[in-house]
Design a protein around this motif. Structure first.
Motif, PDB file in Angstrom:
ATOM      1  N   VAL A  54      46.776  23.889  36.158  1.00 13.05           N
ATOM      2  CA  VAL A  54      46.116  25.203  36.669  1.00 13.05           C
ATOM      3  C   VAL A  54      45.997  25.127  38.211  1.00 13.05           C
ATOM      4  O   VAL A  54      46.493  26.030  38.866  1.00 13.05           O
ATOM      5  CB  VAL A  54      44.939  25.463  35.835  1.00 13.05           C
ATOM      6  N   GLY A  55      45.165  24.433  38.473  1.00 12.18           N
ATOM      7  CA  GLY A  55      44.668  24.170  39.927  1.00 12.18           C
ATOM      8  C   GLY A  55      45.832  24.043  40.812  1.00 12.18           C
ATOM      9  O   GLY A  55      46.042  24.524  41.790  1.00 12.18           O
ATOM     10  N   ALA A  56      46.672  23.070  40.334  1.00 16.71           N
ATOM     11  CA  ALA A  56      47.987  22.732  41.135  1.00 16.71           C
ATOM     12  C   ALA A  56      48.766  23.844  41.261  1.00 16.71           C
ATOM     13  O   ALA A  56      49.246  24.244  42.436  1.00 16.71           O
ATOM     14  CB  ALA A  56      48.652  21.574  40.908  1.00 16.71           C
ATOM     15  N   ALA A  90      46.794  31.006  31.984  1.00 17.42           N
ATOM     16  CA  ALA A  90      46.231  29.741  31.491  1.00 17.42           C
ATOM     17  C   ALA A  90      45.990  29.696  29.922  1.00 17.42           C
ATOM     18  O   ALA A  90      45.129  30.734  29.398  1.00 17.42           O
ATOM     19  CB  ALA A  90      45.032  29.450  32.079  1.00 17.42           C
ATOM     20  N   GLY A  91      46.106  28.777  29.186  1.00 17.11           N
ATOM     21  CA  GLY A  91      45.862  28.459  27.836  1.00 17.11           C
ATOM     22  C   GLY A  91      44.483  28.367  27.547  1.00 17.11           C
ATOM     23  O   GLY A  91      43.939  27.468  27.774  1.00 17.11           O
ATOM     24  N   VAL A  92      44.061  29.204  26.879  1.00 20.06           N
ATOM     25  CA  VAL A  92      42.709  28.958  26.257  1.00 20.06           C
ATOM     26  C   VAL A  92      42.656  29.445  24.745  1.00 20.06           C
ATOM     27  O   VAL A  92      43.341  29.923  24.130  1.00 20.06           O
ATOM     28  CB  VAL A  92      41.673  29.932  27.077  1.00 20.06           C
ATOM     29  N   LEU A  93      41.440  29.042  24.025  1.00 12.09           N
ATOM     30  CA  LEU A  93      41.175  29.313  22.539  1.00 12.09           C
ATOM     31  C   LEU A  93      39.678  29.712  22.294  1.00 12.09           C
ATOM     32  O   LEU A  93      39.509  30.619  21.572  1.00 12.09           O
ATOM     33  CB  LEU A  93      41.416  28.031  21.869  1.00 12.09           C
ATOM     34  N   THR A  94      38.732  29.053  22.989  1.00 13.01           N
ATOM     35  CA  THR A  94      37.325  29.233  22.679  1.00 13.01           C
ATOM     36  C   THR A  94      36.803  30.111  23.812  1.00 13.01           C
ATOM     37  O   THR A  94      37.253  30.009  25.071  1.00 13.01           O
ATOM     38  CB  THR A  94      36.644  28.046  22.402  1.00 13.01           C
ATOM     39  N   ALA A  98      38.459  28.768  32.482  1.00 18.98           N
ATOM     40  CA  ALA A  98      39.656  29.166  33.007  1.00 18.98           C
ATOM     41  C   ALA A  98      39.341  30.161  34.058  1.00 18.98           C
ATOM     42  O   ALA A  98      40.240  30.126  35.195  1.00 18.98           O
ATOM     43  CB  ALA A  98      40.623  29.908  31.793  1.00 18.98           C
ATOM     44  N   ARG A  99      38.373  31.028  33.906  1.00 17.23           N
ATOM     45  CA  ARG A  99      38.213  32.002  34.917  1.00 17.23           C
ATOM     46  C   ARG A  99      37.680  31.247  36.171  1.00 17.23           C
ATOM     47  O   ARG A  99      37.839  31.775  37.441  1.00 17.23           O
ATOM     48  CB  ARG A  99      37.247  33.171  34.284  1.00 17.23           C
TER      49      ARG A  99
END
Length: 210
Positions: A96-98, A108-112, A119-120
Motif C-alpha cells: 500500500v505505502g510503496a 486497498a483490501g479491507v474487511l473489518t 487503510a485510510r
C-alpha cells in the motif's frame, strides 16, 4: 489519476487473471473495446506484467490500467514500471505505502472496521471489501456504511450481476468483478461470450452512473 473519481464515474472494475498471456491480453483489449473503463490485471495471472505492458502499448496512455494482488514493495515497483495507473491489494501490507510512494493510488483490501481505519491512515484512495460474498454481502456493506458513511467501498469476491446491482444500491462506490465477467476468456475461452457479459455488467453499472 483520481481513482476515487474514476470509481464513482464508472462503477465497475474488471479483474483479469489467466494462465494464457495472449488470451489475457485479448481479454483486456476486448473489455476496453466494450467500454469497460477500469481494468485490473492480477499478478496471480501468468506473465501479468507483460500482459499489462502490451495492453498499455495497444491502448495508449488514456485507458486506466491497474495491477492487482500487490502484496509488497517489489510488486508495487514492478507494477509502476509496467505502466500501471493504480494498484489493488488483497489486504493491508507493504504494497500500500510503496504504491502510493510510486505515484499510484491504491484500492486497498479491507474487511473489518479496524482495517478500514488503518487503510485510510495509510492513504488508500478507496477500500476493497474482500472477500465480500463470504462476510454477509450487501447487508455487510450496509452495516459498514453506518459508521463509515462517506468511505469509497468497492466490494470484490463473488460479485455477479444481481449482487453488483445490490451492492451499488446499498451504497458501494463501485464493484470489482472477476470470473463472473471474465469467465474463461483469459484462458482462451470465447471472446463473443465475454463481450456479451461485458455489455450486461456495463448496463448494471450505468444505472448508477452519475
Amino acid at each position: 489519476m483520481d481513482l476515487r473519481a474514476a470509481l464513482t464515474a464508472h462503477r465497475l472494475v474488471a479483474i483479469v487473471r489467466g494462465d494464457d498471456p495472449d488470451a489475457a491480453l485479448r481479454t483486456v483489449l476486448t473489455l476496453a473495446d466494450e467500454g469497460i473503463e477500469l481494468i485490473e490485471v492480477s499478478l496471480t495471472g501468468k506473465s501479468a506484467l507483460t500482459v499489462l505492458e502490451r495492453a498499455r502499448q495497444a491502448l495508449g496512455p488514456d485507458q486506466p490500467l491497474g495491477v492487482g494482488t500487490v502484496l509488497n514493495a517489489a510488486d508495487a515497483r514492478a507494477a509502476r514500471g509496467a505502466g500501471a495507473d493504480f494498484a489493488v491489494t488483497p489486504a493491508l501490507g507493504g504494497g500500500v505505502g510503496a504504491a502510493i510512494e510510486a505515484g499510484m493510488p491504491v484500492l486497498a483490501g479491507v474487511l473489518t472496521p479496524t482495517e478500514i481505519v488503518a487503510a485510510r491512515g495509510l492513504g488508500a484512495a478507496a477500500l476493497k471489501i474482500f472477500p465480500a460474498a463470504q462476510v454477509g454481502g450487501p447487508a455487510y456493506l450496509k452495516a459498514l456504511r453506518g459508521p463509515f458513511p462517506n468511505e469509497p467501498f468497492v466490494p470484490v469476491g463473488g460479485v455477479d450481476e444481481a449482487t453488483a446491482h445490490a451492492y451499488l444500491t446499498a451504497g458501494a462506490t463501485a464493484v470489482g468483478v472477476g470470473s463472473p465477467l471474465v469467465g474463461d476468456a483469459a484462458d482462451g475461452g470465447s471472446i463473443s461470450a465475454l463481450r456479451a457479459r461485458a455489455r450486461s455488467f456495463r448496463a448494471v453499472a450505468e444505472e448508477f452512473t452519475p
